[in-house]
Each structure stands twice: as C-alpha cells, then as structure tokens.
Design an enzyme around this catalytic site. Structure first.
Site, short mmCIF file in Angstrom:
data_model
loop_
_atom_site.label_atom_id
_atom_site.label_comp_id
_atom_site.label_asym_id
_atom_site.label_seq_id
_atom_site.Cartn_x
_atom_site.Cartn_y
_atom_site.Cartn_z
N LYS A 1 0.81 -1.28 0.02
CA LYS A 1 -0.07 -0.07 0.15
C LYS A 1 0.76 1.39 -0.02
O LYS A 1 0.61 2.22 -0.58
CB LYS A 1 -0.97 -0.01 1.15
CG LYS A 1 -1.85 -1.25 1.14
CD LYS A 1 -3.14 -0.92 0.43
CE LYS A 1 -4.26 -1.94 0.35
NZ LYS A 1 -4.13 -3.03 1.12
N SER B 1 1.91 -9.80 -0.78
CA SER B 1 1.61 -8.26 -0.72
C SER B 1 1.70 -7.65 0.52
O SER B 1 1.94 -6.59 0.84
CB SER B 1 0.01 -8.50 -1.11
OG SER B 1 -0.78 -9.32 -0.42
N GLU C 1 -9.91 5.72 3.39
CA GLU C 1 -10.69 4.74 3.78
C GLU C 1 -9.71 3.55 4.27
O GLU C 1 -8.59 3.61 3.54
CB GLU C 1 -11.73 4.34 2.86
CG GLU C 1 -11.28 3.36 2.01
CD GLU C 1 -10.23 4.01 1.00
OE1 GLU C 1 -10.54 5.06 0.66
OE2 GLU C 1 -9.41 3.23 0.52
C1 LIG Z 1 -5.13 -4.01 1.03
C2 LIG Z 1 -4.31 -5.55 0.82
C3 LIG Z 1 -4.92 -6.08 -0.02
C4 LIG Z 1 -5.83 -6.15 -1.12
O1 LIG Z 1 -5.81 -5.00 -1.86
P1 LIG Z 1 -5.51 -4.65 -3.57
O2 LIG Z 1 -5.81 -3.48 -4.00
O3 LIG Z 1 -6.20 -5.94 -4.20
O4 LIG Z 1 -3.97 -5.11 -3.60
C5 LIG Z 1 -4.02 -7.39 -0.41
N1 LIG Z 1 -3.00 -7.57 0.54
C6 LIG Z 1 -2.63 -6.70 1.54
C7 LIG Z 1 -1.40 -7.29 2.25
C8 LIG Z 1 -3.32 -5.57 1.65
O5 LIG Z 1 -3.02 -4.82 2.63
#
Ligand SMILES: *Cc1c(COP(=O)(O)O)cnc(C)c1O
Length: 390
Positions: free
Chosen positions: A81, A370, A103
């Site tokens: 993010k 992620s 948000e």
């Molecule tokens: C917010 C988040 C997601 C999902 O958001 P995307 O916009 O689909 O990437 C996935 N993994 C993590 C660790 C997140 O914080």
C-alpha cells in the site's frame, strides 16, 4: 475507461474535484521531477527494491514448479500500500491540499496513509468500519500513534465498502482543501490509472529480478485481489509477455456457492458504485451485497475496473481460495519459510500451491506476497474456535 469499465460516475458536487485531480495527475504523470521524488522516496523511505525470494521448502512441498515470493511484506509499513501512498501524497502536495482523508479495510492502507501524512506534515482522518476496527486493533493503534484520526463507521456491514461511502461524504463537504487518498485501483477516474501506475514498480522489479536470476521469464504470476492494486502492479509490466500466465485470486470465504465470499468477478455482475463501472456482488435488484472474507483487506464487494476488463478479455485468469485454505497457507508459510504472510497474501499462496503442483519442476511461479501477517495473528489464532461456534 478500461473497455466497458471504469469511468467517473460521481455526484455533481464532486465532479469538479475529480476533474481537478485528473488534470493535476495528467500533468504530474508527464513531469520528470515528480517521478524523481517518487523513486527517491521508494528507495530511502520504503526500502525498495523489495527482494524476490525463492521459497525452496514451499516449492518442494508443492511437488511441482518453483515458487518465488515478491517480498512486498518487507516494505516500510508492511505491505504494498505504501507504494501508492507515496505517489498520492506527492500529488496532494503538488495540488496544494492541506488535509488528507482515506478509507481502510485491514488498516494497512490507513497505516501507510498515516505514515506519509506524518512525513509530509499533513493532518489526516481515516474512515474504518467498526467491525474492521475490532478485527485489526493493532493497526488502529498504529494509525493513532502516527497522528491520524481514526473515524469508526457503523453503517451497513461496518466494513470497507461503508468506510469508502463515509470518506466520499467527507470529501463532498471539504472538497476545497481535502485530498482523498484512495487505497486501491478502483473508484472514479483517475484513481484506477493512478494507483496502478504507482503499484507497477512491483512488476517492473520482479521482471528485472527474475530475468537477472534465470535469464528467462516466469511461467505464471499469482496475486490476491481485493480492489486489485497489488495484482495489477505485478501483472501490468508482464502484459505484453504472452507466455506469462496470470492468476488473480479472489477470496472464496466459506465457499464460492455459500453466499459468503468476496468473489466479485466469479459471482458478481457489472454495475456502478463508488464512482466506477465494474463487477460487484449484487442481488437481482442491483442491491450491493455484503462481502465476506476472513481477511479484512479482501472484504469488498467490488473490484478495480482493470480486472473487469482482463476478466472479460481472458488475459488474466481468476481463481479463488477459501478462508480455511488461506488460514492453512498462513501457517504453511510461517512454519516452512519463517515468513508470516498477510491473510490476504495467504490466499495467493494457497492458490499457488495448487497451481505449482500441476506444473513441472522446471516451471516458475511468482507469488506477490503483498503484506506481512502479524496484524492477522489474533484472527488466525481465534479462527478455529470462531468457526467451531457457528
Ligand atoms: C489491502 C491489501 C490487499 C488487497 O488490496 P489490493 O488492492 O487488491 O491489492 C492485499 N494484501 C494486503 C497485504 C493488503 O494490505
């Protein structure tokens, strides 16, 4: 627009703000000084490039392809993010805005936003569903520590969709001085384009790292999809490489046919909400349904318009993983690699394990890890007990 999807469907009071944002971003997008500062902060503040790690033990247990992890969990604030937040806070400053709103679902976007606001000396308010605040209490405390005001949202299902409604309401009443820092590749134009631009650094690095390591391209890419930003960020730099298969993994919750999931593409239909035309979970009358996922970050009934286009064109395939599978993958990666993944990322891992098993040992799969999973510890440890009670 992304094929038939995207657009900017906004109340009249917000049209000027969205148009101003689109014009300013179009200018910044062409400005070398903007990207110079963005790259510098990604390096010195976020800690990029993030490594590409060959997960030998996960690969061996999958019994097939080699599994590589793109380590977005190692970024400052613990997820992808922050890549987007750095880009947008630079834009907010360029536009002369004095206040930031956002948000958040899992709290990862909130923490990243609160961090860049502290860095740039801007006050910020973060809207968060009360149910998400309960599941992600450590992130609520972190946001407050960073100086953000966390505003609980009780409306609807008290999760991400409702937090987004409240953020839009705030924006309408403070458009003059307020920048809305959206956390995923959805919402009205130019957000999907902008967020995907800022997240592409993931795929550009991964492509270069993999080429450097092996001299070839990977056979497949796997990423979880909530709004779709980490997946789009990994996929876009590989789109022209037709040999590379791409898989977006939706949250199947208690099962794709249980009615309790967040599989907007596989179980939803096109509609309009939050400023864009894309796929949403909805009933026969077009009422948006409540999404369910054990991971707060995937618990959204829509998806970015870019994925809607890829879903229909077939360039990207979409699969899913259930709550149970994600929790199992959370333990799997923790025990076998010493890497505690975010529950969101654990969906991608669960799918990748199944995919790798169908491929030869010479094949390679890159999974976008992620985010890191310490925020989910309480959810996971309580998971068995919680499910048992129902
Ligand atoms: C917010 C988040 C997601 C999902 O958001 P995307 O916009 O689909 O990437 C996935 N993994 C993590 C660790 C997140 O914080």
């Amino acid at each position: 627009m992304f094929g038939a999807f995207g657009g900017a469907y906004m109340p009249e009071t917000l049209m000027p703000a969205v148009a101003e944002l689109a014009a300013c971003y179009a200018e910044a997008r062409r400005a070398p000084d903007f990207w110079h500062e963005y790259r510098q902060l990604l390096q010195d503040y976020v800690g990029r490039p993030s490594p590409l790690f060959l997960a030998r033990r996960l690969s061996a247990e999958s019994g097939g392809a080699r599994i590589f992890l793109k380590r977005e969990d190692l970024n400052h604030t613990g997820a992808h993010k922050i890549n987007n937040c750095i880009g947008q806070i630079l834009l907010a400053r360029r536009m002369g805005k004095r206040r930031v709103i956002a948000e958040t679902g899992a709290g990862q976007h909130g923490v990243a936003t609160a961090s860049v606001c502290a860095l740039f000396g801007m006050p910020c308010s973060i809207y968060m569903g009360r149910r998400d605040m309960e599941r992600q209490l450590p992130n609520v405390k972190r946001m407050e520590l960073l100086g953000a005001r966390v505003r609980p949202v009780d409306a609807g299902s008290a999760t991400l969709k409702d937090a987004m409604n409240e953020a839009l309401r705030d924006w309408i009443t403070h458009v003059e001085d307020t920048y809305y820092l959206l956390g995923t590749g959805a919402g009205p134009h130019p957000y999907p384009q902008m967020v995907c631009d800022f997240q592409q650094v993931i795929g550009r690095e991964a492509r270069e790292q993999f080429l450097h390591l092996t001299g070839t391209l990977p056979d497949a890419l796997v990423a979880c999809v909530g709004g779709g930003s980490n997946a789009a960020g990994l996929f876009i730099p590989f789109l022209a490489d037709s040999s590379v298969k791409m898989y977006g993994v939706e949250a199947a919750g208690r099962g794709l046919d249980s009615g309790e999931h967040a599989a907007s593409l596989q179980r939803g239909r096109p509609g309009v909400l939050h400023g864009n035309r894309t796929y949403f979970l909805q009933d026969d009358d077009g009422q948006i349904l409540t999404a369910h996922s054990v991971s707060a970050g995937l618990d959204y009934p829509g998806i970015g318009p870019l994925h809607a286009q890829w879903f229909e064109s077939g360039r990207v395939s979409y699969g899913s993983a259930t709550d149970d599978e994600a929790v199992a993958a959370y333990h799997w990666s923790s025990r076998r690699e010493g890497i505690v993944p975010a529950l969101e990322s654990a969906h991608a891992l669960a799918f990748a394990r199944r995919l790798a098993a169908t491929l030869s040992p010479e094949a390679s799969v890159i999974v976008n890890l992620s985010g890191r999973g310490d925020k989910d510890m309480e959810t996971v440890l309580g998971f068995g007990a919680m499910e048992g009670k129902q």
